[in-house]
Structures are given as C-alpha cells and as structure tokens.
Design an enzyme around this catalytic site. Structure first.
Site, PDB file in Angstrom:
ATOM      1  N   SER A  84      13.748  12.686   8.991  1.00 51.59           N
ATOM      2  CA  SER A  84      12.352  12.985   8.693  1.00 51.59           C
ATOM      3  C   SER A  84      12.167  14.240   7.852  1.00 51.59           C
ATOM      4  O   SER A  84      11.068  14.509   7.374  1.00 51.59           O
ATOM      5  CB  SER A  84      11.553  13.134   9.995  1.00 51.59           C
ATOM      6  OG  SER A  84      11.926  14.331  10.668  1.00 51.59           O
ATOM      7  N   HIS A  92       0.404   0.245  10.127  1.00 49.15           N
ATOM      8  CA  HIS A  92       0.735   1.664  10.251  1.00 49.15           C
ATOM      9  C   HIS A  92       1.521   2.136   9.020  1.00 49.15           C
ATOM     10  O   HIS A  92       2.384   1.430   8.515  1.00 49.15           O
ATOM     11  CB  HIS A  92       1.567   1.910  11.509  1.00 49.15           C
ATOM     12  CG  HIS A  92       1.756   3.362  11.826  1.00 49.15           C
ATOM     13  ND1 HIS A  92       0.880   4.070  12.609  1.00 49.15           N
ATOM     14  CD2 HIS A  92       2.696   4.241  11.425  1.00 49.15           C
ATOM     15  CE1 HIS A  92       1.283   5.332  12.700  1.00 49.15           C
ATOM     16  NE2 HIS A  92       2.389   5.453  11.991  1.00 49.15           N
ATOM     17  N   ASP A 109      10.669  11.803  17.457  1.00 51.48           N
ATOM     18  CA  ASP A 109      10.278  13.169  17.117  1.00 51.48           C
ATOM     19  C   ASP A 109      10.764  14.119  18.204  1.00 51.48           C
ATOM     20  O   ASP A 109      10.543  13.872  19.393  1.00 51.48           O
ATOM     21  CB  ASP A 109       8.757  13.264  16.987  1.00 51.48           C
ATOM     22  CG  ASP A 109       8.313  14.538  16.300  1.00 51.48           C
ATOM     23  OD1 ASP A 109       8.715  15.621  16.763  1.00 51.48           O
ATOM     24  OD2 ASP A 109       7.567  14.458  15.308  1.00 51.48           O
ATOM     25  N   GLU A 149       0.831  -1.213   0.000  1.00 51.85           N
ATOM     26  CA  GLU A 149       0.000   0.000   0.000  1.00 51.85           C
ATOM     27  C   GLU A 149       0.861   1.256   0.000  1.00 51.85           C
ATOM     28  O   GLU A 149       1.833   1.366   0.751  1.00 51.85           O
ATOM     29  CB  GLU A 149      -0.916   0.044   1.225  1.00 51.85           C
ATOM     30  CG  GLU A 149      -1.764   1.316   1.251  1.00 51.85           C
ATOM     31  CD  GLU A 149      -2.550   1.535   2.525  1.00 51.85           C
ATOM     32  OE1 GLU A 149      -3.293   2.533   2.597  1.00 51.85           O
ATOM     33  OE2 GLU A 149      -2.413   0.723   3.460  1.00 51.85           O
ATOM     34  N   ASP A 168       7.807   7.296  19.815  1.00 47.65           N
ATOM     35  CA  ASP A 168       6.366   7.256  19.605  1.00 47.65           C
ATOM     36  C   ASP A 168       6.000   5.785  19.430  1.00 47.65           C
ATOM     37  O   ASP A 168       5.962   5.262  18.315  1.00 47.65           O
ATOM     38  CB  ASP A 168       5.985   8.073  18.377  1.00 47.65           C
ATOM     39  CG  ASP A 168       4.479   8.134  18.154  1.00 47.65           C
ATOM     40  OD1 ASP A 168       3.748   7.416  18.869  1.00 47.65           O
ATOM     41  OD2 ASP A 168       4.033   8.891  17.266  1.00 47.65           O
ATOM     42  N   ASP A 176       9.715   5.728  15.310  1.00 47.28           N
ATOM     43  CA  ASP A 176       9.647   7.160  15.038  1.00 47.28           C
ATOM     44  C   ASP A 176      10.168   7.922  16.248  1.00 47.28           C
ATOM     45  O   ASP A 176       9.684   7.716  17.368  1.00 47.28           O
ATOM     46  CB  ASP A 176       8.196   7.559  14.740  1.00 47.28           C
ATOM     47  CG  ASP A 176       8.048   9.030  14.368  1.00 47.28           C
ATOM     48  OD1 ASP A 176       9.079   9.699  14.143  1.00 47.28           O
ATOM     49  OD2 ASP A 176       6.902   9.518  14.308  1.00 47.28           O
TER      50      ASP A 176
END
Length: 516
Positions: free
Chosen positions: A241, A399, A192, A124, A390, A190
C-alpha cells in the site's frame, strides 16, 4: 540532484501497440459524486480552472512524444524544483508520471486483452488531487489517454473502480439511472496495520517497523492460500500500500463477475475475529475445526512463537496479561497464573505462555481437561495471528481501491507488487521512493552518456546494423530499482492474458460447463 522531467515515454517491443482514443473523448463532470457513498470529498471550486482545461488534453496534435525511448532527447530536459521534502511536489510527480509509471502493463492488466475492450474503456478511475479534491467517473479508451490525464492533473493517487454497463463519462446521457450499473471488478482485500494496534506493542497508527510488518506477512500467507485452495482462484496480485498495509486483487474472470452477495460470502468465509476493541473473547469457533482453520493454524504456529511471543512480547505488561487470563476458561487456573505473574513483574510472554501448560499439569485446573485447554490456546493463537481484514472493502462490486504503482504521498514509496512466493523476504523499507528512482535515472544517464557518445562514433563507421542496435534503448523504469517490480507485474499480466485467451476460445467453441 535535479531530476529530468521532460516527457520521456518509452516503447516496449514485447507489448501490443495501443491505439489512441478519439480526441472527442472528453472528461465527464468530475463534481458528480452521486450513487456511491464510498467516495471522498467532491472536486472543489478551487479546481474549476483545472477542470476546464481537461478538454484540451485530448488534442491529437499534442507534441508530447508518446512512449518514445527515453534515451533519445531532441532537446535538453528541464529539471524539477529543489527538493521540498514533499513527495507530492508537482515537479516530482510530473517526472514520475512521465517517466516511470507502467501504463501499458496497467492497461493490459485491466483490459484483459492486448487491444482495447470495454473492460478498460468502461472502467472507472478516480483521482485525488494535491489539494485533496476528488474526481470520479473518469474513463479512458487507451493507456495513452490515461497517461495524458495523469500528467495534466498530477494526482497524489488514483483509484480503480468497476467496469460499468456504459462509459462512466456518459452516464448523465442515459434516460434511466438503472442503465448505469457496475458489471465487473476484481475481488479485492485490504489489510491495514492499524487494525492490529490492540495487539502490536512496537508501533501504533501509521507507524510500522520490521517487527509488526510480520502481521502483514502472516495475513498474506493465510488469505492467499485460502483463495487458491478453497476457491480455486489463480491470478491473485498482492500490492504494497506504500506505508502500512497490503491489497489483494483477485483477477480471475470468475472473481471479477461476482455479485455483491458472492463477495460478501467470500469475505465472511475469511472473517474470523469479532468483538471490536474490547477485552472480550474475539475468536469463537466450532469444533472440529474447519479445514481452512486447521491449515491456518499450521501456517501461523511458527509465527506465533517467533513474531508474537518473542518479538511482540504482548503480555509483558500487567494490563495485557490480564487480557490473556480473560481468554482462559478456568478460574482456578487463571487465579494461579495471576499469583505467579504478580510475584514476577515483567515476566516475558514466552515464559507466561509456557506457564499455562505447566500450571495446568499440576492439577490446579481440575475442571479443565487437556482438550479444552488445547482449544483455548488455539483460539488465543488465532486472535494474535489471524488476518484482520477490512471486510467492507471486499463486499461491494463498486468499491474503489488505490491503483498499483501509485506513490504514497507520506512516504514517497511506490505501491509495488509483492511476489507471494517470496513474501517472507519482502521488506517495505527497501521499496524505492519516487525521489530515489528519479536519482537513479539521472545517475544511469550520466554513467552511460560517454558510452553512447562512443557508440555514435562507431555508428558512423558501422552502418545500418549499428543504427538498428541504437534503437534498442532502455525504458526509464529499467534503469532503476523499480525494474524487478514492473517485470513481476508484466509476468503476472502475461499469465492472466494467456488464460483469458484460452477461456475466450473455449466459450466460442461451445462454453465451459464449469463457468458460473
């Protein structure tokens, strides 16, 4: 300086030839967002015209010169509009997707083979358009078709999801919804910078600087070694990122095939801090320390002295110093420290950290022994240095996560891979922006045009040998500062493919008893 945006695809002798998918592989309904609460807003009505044009992009008679050399120009190129200050300007993004994005390397990374498999065909993709509309459940049979979609839609970013049991475009044709399920996807993490706002003193929110980027460096080092040493993973791709963080893609087959329960277990293993944004104690760990935490302390101790105490100076202000006192287990010691610090406002954090041992040595903390004090200081060190992940990103197979080499619309920087062996040297402010890369192509072409004209004259006199040399043209990304990042990514992918081929041969010869 204007940037050429005519189709400038390239060929790579070292990569396999990728066949096109059938022209009938039309996009699925982008408005269908059912079955996943992680999705962004659905494609809006304003994009209906663009949606209707998607069917046309797979015309096999298209005159788009797929993956030819950028140096050979049949017609003069058009130029992008004047710089608008917006990195997601359609002219800029079209030039990027036509000339710079490494589709072939991305295809081989996700496909795990030089020839198309369901690992790519059932994968996907989700596209965020310039108006924030969101298209999900897209899939492609080849790198060429992915490229065509990007050039048609000019997404501000696109995300990668799992490999499904059937082509995501065909999910509505299934009689049972349960037949459409995720089968595999990289284990992702992840990190951040906004999760560090309560402890960093230099920046907040989306802002970053070299001082606080060290938090990302620390996190990458701790998580990477844990994944390799404690779980045995080998193929871990770290990606910037584009603004304030980093993503990890664990690409080993064993990681890709993990179900949600196993993903939660790995995420829980790496999760340490609890307690939200309050002033309470966030690190509560058992002793003796787990080997992972012992190793993490060893990695983080030097960073604590330089990046935290000296650079961040987290306890200079009284309110922040009060939180430090809350983390110490002896009331007599905290009272003595508070008195000392009240008499010396704005005392540096390095000095305040040293004061803890100095006052404890005087006997003021008669109920606190050396072991308890050491453990309390270890917990404080971990609270200010340990990775803040995260965790929800890592726990679910379905996800979606932003693709490497996308352009961040706010900064214009490309989401480039990070060489973990050189993570200390990685500087997010040195990562090229899309406009810088397009300028570099223009500059390179301008500098070499005269040389190419001279070579053309020599070709006439040199015959077939010179003609063969002429075919060896650089790809556009090779003319720019994107080159070392693409080459690193290609090397990473080659190692992954090598192991995939070995594992496939072992399975065909009788199976690997260590696989699970």
């Amino acid at each position: 300086m204007p940037h050429a945006i005519s189709p400038e695809p390239t060929t790579e002798p070292s990569d396999a030839v990728l066949p096109d998918a059938p022209a009938s592989d039309a996009p699925s309904d982008p408005a269908d967002m059912s079955g996943d609460d992680t999705a962004a807003p659905v494609l809006g009505a304003a994009e209906s015209d663009k949606e209707n044009r998607l069917e046309d992009m797979f015309d096999t008679d298209s005159d788009d010169d797929e993956f030819s050399s950028s140096a050979a120009k049949a017609e003069p190129s058009t130029t992008k509009p004047a710089q608008s200050g917006k990195f997601s300007d359609p002219g800029i993004m079209k030039a990027f997707y036509q000339r710079l994005f490494p589709y072939r390397q991305l295809f081989q990374w996700l496909n795990h083979s030089p020839v198309p498999t369901i690992d790519f065909k059932h994968r996907e993709f989700a596209f965020t358009l310039s108006n924030d509309a969101y298209i999900r459940y897209e899939s492609f049979a080849s790198a060429d078709l992915l490229r065509k979609q990007c050039i048609e839609l000019l997404p501000s970013r696109f995300e990668i999801g799992p490999v499904y049991s059937t082509n995501p475009r065909e999910r509505k044709t299934l009689r049972k919804k349960s037949a459409f399920r995720p089968l595999a996807k990289e284990l992702v993490f992840d990190i951040d910078m906004t999760d560090y706002d309560e402890i960093r003193t230099c920046c907040t929110g989306a802002q970053i600087c070299p001082k606080c980027w060290s938090f990302i460096t620390m996190a990458v080092k701790v998580v990477d070694v844990a994944l390799r040493d404690d779980f045995g993973f080998k193929h871990i791709l770290w990606v910037y990122s584009g603004r304030r963080g980093a993503h990890a893609w664990v690409c080993d087959r064993r990681a890709r095939e993990m179900d949600d329960q196993k993903r939660r277990s790995v995420a829980g293993y790496l999760e340490l801090l609890k307690g939200g944004d309050g002033r309470g104690k966030k690190v509560n760990i058992k002793r003796p320390l787990h080997p992972h935490l012992q190793r993490s302390l060893k990695i983080l101790r030097a960073h604590f002295q330089t990046d935290i105490l000296a650079e961040q100076n987290p306890w200079e202000e009284d309110e922040k110093a009060a939180h430090l006192l809350d983390l110490l287990p002896d009331k007599a010691l905290t009272a003595a420290l508070r008195k000392k610090w009240d008499s010396a406002p704005h005392r540096a954090s390095t000095s305040k950290w040293a004061d803890i041992d100095a006052l404890a040595a005087t006997g003021v903390a008669d109920k606190l022994d050396a072991t308890q004090l050491k453990e309390a200081k270890q917990d404080i060190l971990l609270e200010y240095t340990y990775p803040r992940l995260d965790a929800e990103v890592s726990k679910k197979l379905n996800h979606l996560l932003k693709s490497p080499f996308c352009v961040h619309p706010g900064t214009g920087r490309v989401c480039v891979p990070i060489d973990v062996a050189k993570v200390e040297d990685f500087d997010p402010f040195e990562v090229p922006t899309v406009t810088q890369l397009l300028d570099q192509i223009d500059e390179w072409d301008k500098e070499h045009v005269k040389a190419e004209e001279g070579e053309a004259e020599n070709d006439e006199a040199g015959g077939a040998g010179k003609e063969q040399e002429k075919e060896k043209k650089l790809q556009d990304w090779e003319k720019t500062n994107l080159r070392p990042y693409v080459e690193y990514f290609r090397s990473f992918v080659n190692e992954l493919l090598k192991d995939e081929k070995t594992a496939k041969r072992e399975r065909e010869e009788g199976g690997d008893p260590m696989e699970f």
